[in-house]
Design a protein around this motif. Structure first.
Motif, PDB file in Angstrom:
ATOM      1  N   ARG A 129       0.830  -1.195   0.000  1.00 43.74           N
ATOM      2  CA  ARG A 129       0.000   0.000   0.000  1.00 43.74           C
ATOM      3  C   ARG A 129       0.875   1.260   0.000  1.00 43.74           C
ATOM      4  N   VAL A 130       1.878   1.272   0.854  1.00 37.87           N
ATOM      5  CA  VAL A 130       2.779   2.426   0.937  1.00 37.87           C
ATOM      6  C   VAL A 130       3.579   2.583  -0.359  1.00 37.87           C
ATOM      7  N   LEU A 131       4.109   1.488  -0.860  1.00 42.07           N
ATOM      8  CA  LEU A 131       4.903   1.539  -2.091  1.00 42.07           C
ATOM      9  C   LEU A 131       4.073   2.069  -3.252  1.00 42.07           C
ATOM     10  N   CYS A 132       2.840   1.604  -3.375  1.00 41.29           N
ATOM     11  CA  CYS A 132       1.987   2.057  -4.475  1.00 41.29           C
ATOM     12  C   CYS A 132       1.782   3.571  -4.426  1.00 41.29           C
ATOM     13  N   GLU A 133       1.501   4.092  -3.231  1.00 41.23           N
ATOM     14  CA  GLU A 133       1.310   5.541  -3.144  1.00 41.23           C
ATOM     15  C   GLU A 133       2.607   6.286  -3.466  1.00 41.23           C
ATOM     16  N   ASN A 134       3.724   5.778  -2.971  1.00 45.93           N
ATOM     17  CA  ASN A 134       5.001   6.440  -3.250  1.00 45.93           C
ATOM     18  C   ASN A 134       5.321   6.418  -4.743  1.00 45.93           C
ATOM     19  N   VAL A 135       5.029   5.300  -5.399  1.00 50.06           N
ATOM     20  CA  VAL A 135       5.264   5.206  -6.839  1.00 50.06           C
ATOM     21  C   VAL A 135       4.382   6.208  -7.576  1.00 50.06           C
ATOM     22  N   ARG A 136       3.125   6.335  -7.169  1.00 53.28           N
ATOM     23  CA  ARG A 136       2.239   7.296  -7.839  1.00 53.28           C
ATOM     24  C   ARG A 136       2.735   8.725  -7.665  1.00 53.28           C
ATOM     25  N   ILE A 137       3.204   9.045  -6.467  1.00 55.31           N
ATOM     26  CA  ILE A 137       3.760  10.378  -6.227  1.00 55.31           C
ATOM     27  C   ILE A 137       4.937  10.627  -7.169  1.00 55.31           C
ATOM     28  N   ALA A 138       5.815   9.635  -7.304  1.00 57.50           N
ATOM     29  CA  ALA A 138       6.964   9.772  -8.195  1.00 57.50           C
ATOM     30  C   ALA A 138       6.514   9.908  -9.643  1.00 57.50           C
ATOM     31  N   GLN A 139       5.559   9.070 -10.061  1.00 58.22           N
ATOM     32  CA  GLN A 139       5.076   9.138 -11.443  1.00 58.22           C
ATOM     33  C   GLN A 139       4.520  10.522 -11.765  1.00 58.22           C
ATOM     34  N   ASP A 140       3.790  11.101 -10.825  1.00 59.22           N
ATOM     35  CA  ASP A 140       3.190  12.418 -11.056  1.00 59.22           C
ATOM     36  C   ASP A 140       4.224  13.533 -11.060  1.00 59.22           C
ATOM     37  N   SER A 141       5.415  13.281 -10.515  1.00 56.20           N
ATOM     38  CA  SER A 141       6.447  14.312 -10.413  1.00 56.20           C
ATOM     39  C   SER A 141       7.474  14.251 -11.530  1.00 56.20           C
ATOM     40  N   LEU A 142       7.446  13.187 -12.317  1.00 51.87           N
ATOM     41  CA  LEU A 142       8.473  12.984 -13.338  1.00 51.87           C
ATOM     42  C   LEU A 142       7.922  13.270 -14.728  1.00 51.87           C
TER      43      LEU A 142
END
Length: 438
Positions: A129-142
């Motif tokens: 759950r934590v990894l998925c949210e962190n990945v989404r944050i990264a995807q939205d920032s790149l």
């Protein structure tokens, strides 16, 4: 050019490192290179990379410090730096790791700890759950797509709920992220953790693979060390062949980070990789998994999952780098092996960024640093670590040779302050740090 996987067809590549920059430029048949993102300055790229780009060679920045698998959300500054490097290089994608690299801090009301290394996340629902949210944050920032890499590990988390393949498949399904599959890491986890590479390949969505890493290592006392400093072994190539039997990866890259061989040996390894990939069957094509919304990972327990993961990761990292107790369920012997490996890596990195220290201390450098690092965690980066190590020796009246001690004192003064603290000051600092920890 886009492949059937929705990612660029990269071809055969090699990890670009300053030590082998000239050799990489001269190698025939190198379609692309990968560079460690944190070692690049976006407004002053190395001349070698500029020349490669001018020749049409694709350059992919490979991050190592985001800690996407950690309990904290990704640092906006680190994400901005990674995005800036991707733009400067004109990269079609960026890559990072499914790992945590730091723990402690606000979520646990404890001092922050740095691993200086990529550590495995537990394959649990909380961690996912934590990894998925962190990945989404990264995807939205790149500005370009993100691919994440499976890592090698010496240790296993107790009470894991998924296999590696299942964990990666769930991550892809819930975020649409691409995968960077390191076949050397699959082999490492086979030796160290008894995990079958073929099973992992069967379970993970191979159609989401952006590219593949191949690297060398060595086995010592039944433990496989993913060194990136040895030739690629036949078992690793066999895992590459297993993967190739399932899909045609858009790119395959040779990693080498130390003990660089002559250019002819690098070329021979690339040829072997190329032959292994070419020997596979004709691909049948694949699909890119759809990106889903954030509804799944949200729920009402996101912060609870972060809190629980933070406590577990902090306890583990404390045991590895700060002399903390072995958390329940972990193999104490394996934690000891991992702890010593982390300290040895610190010694190697400090020797590279502060080569005067091993020059001054001679054969005594490594045992002195290992003794220092075993009870003093990395804080503030490796340059700070070098200064703290020198300060520690001086306040202990070391080295014993007066001439070497004067040289070390001068080195320290030129970089840190007018005078190293006296022994009493050092002991007071250590006492305060112990009170904070406990």
């Amino acid at each position: 050019m886009k492949g059937t996987h929705g990612t660029p067809e990269l071809g055969i590549g090699i990890g670009w490192r300053p030590e082998i920059a000239d050799a990489v430029e001269a190698l025939d048949g190198v379609d692309w290179v990968e560079a460690v993102a944190e070692n690049l300055c976006a407004d002053h790229l190395p001349d070698s990379l500029v020349r490669l780009r001018e020749r049409g060679v694709t350059v992919v920045p490979h991050g190592v410090s985001l800690g996407l698998g950690g309990a904290d959300r990704p640092d906006p500054g680190r994400l901005a730096d990674l995005a800036e490097r991707a733009r400067a290089l004109g990269s079609p994608l960026v890559t990072e790791h499914i790992a945590f690299v730091r723990a402690g801090g606000a979520l646990t009301a404890s001092p922050g700890l740095e691993a200086g290394h990529l550590l495995p996340v537990p394959r649990t629902k909380d961690a996912l759950r934590v990894l998925c949210e962190n990945v989404r944050i990264a995807q939205d920032s790149l500005p370009v797509p993100l691919a994440v890499e499976n890592i090698a590990a010496l240790i296993c988390w107790p009470d894991e709920e998924m296999s590696e393949g299942q964990f990666l498949a769930e991550l892809v399904e819930r975020t649409g992220v691409r995968l960077l599959i390191d076949v050397a890491n699959l082999h490492t986890n086979h030796v160290n953790r008894g995990e079958d590479p073929a099973t992992a390949l069967d379970e993970l969505p191979v159609e989401a693979i952006a590219y593949v890493h191949v690297a060398g290592g060595v086995e010592r006392d039944g433990v496989w060390h993913d060194t990136h400093a040895h030739p690629v072994t036949r078992p690793v190539l066999d895992v590459l062949a297993e993967l190739r039997s399932r899909t045609a990866p858009p790119g395959v890259l040779l990693e080498r980070d130390d003990d660089f061989p002559p250019a002819a040996e690098l070329a021979a390894e690339l040829d072997t990789i190329r032959e292994t990939v070419a020997a596979g069957p004709t691909p049948t094509g694949g699909r890119v998994p759809p990106r889903v919304t954030a509804a799944w990972a949200g729920g009402t327990d996101d912060e609870g999952a972060r809190q629980r993961l933070a406590l577990r990761q902090t306890a583990l990292l404390s045991a590895l780098v700060d002399g903390g107790p072995v958390p329940e369920g972990f193999d104490a012997h394996r934690l000891g092996v991992q702890s010593r490996a982390l300290t040895a890596k610190r010694a190697d990195v400090v020797a590279k960024i502060a080569p005067e220290l091993p020059e001054i201390l001679g054969d005594g450098y490594r045992p002195a640093f290992l003794g220092y690092g075993a009870h003093r965690p990395l804080r503030g980066g490796y340059r700070r670590d070098a200064l703290d190590f020198a300060e520690h020796l001086l306040t202990e009246g070391l080295p014993a040779d007066a001439a070497a001690r004067r040289r070390l004192d001068l080195w320290w003064r030129e970089r840190a302050a007018a005078r190293p603290p006296r022994r009493a000051t050092r002991l007071a600092r250590a006492a305060r740090a112990a009170l904070v920890r406990h």
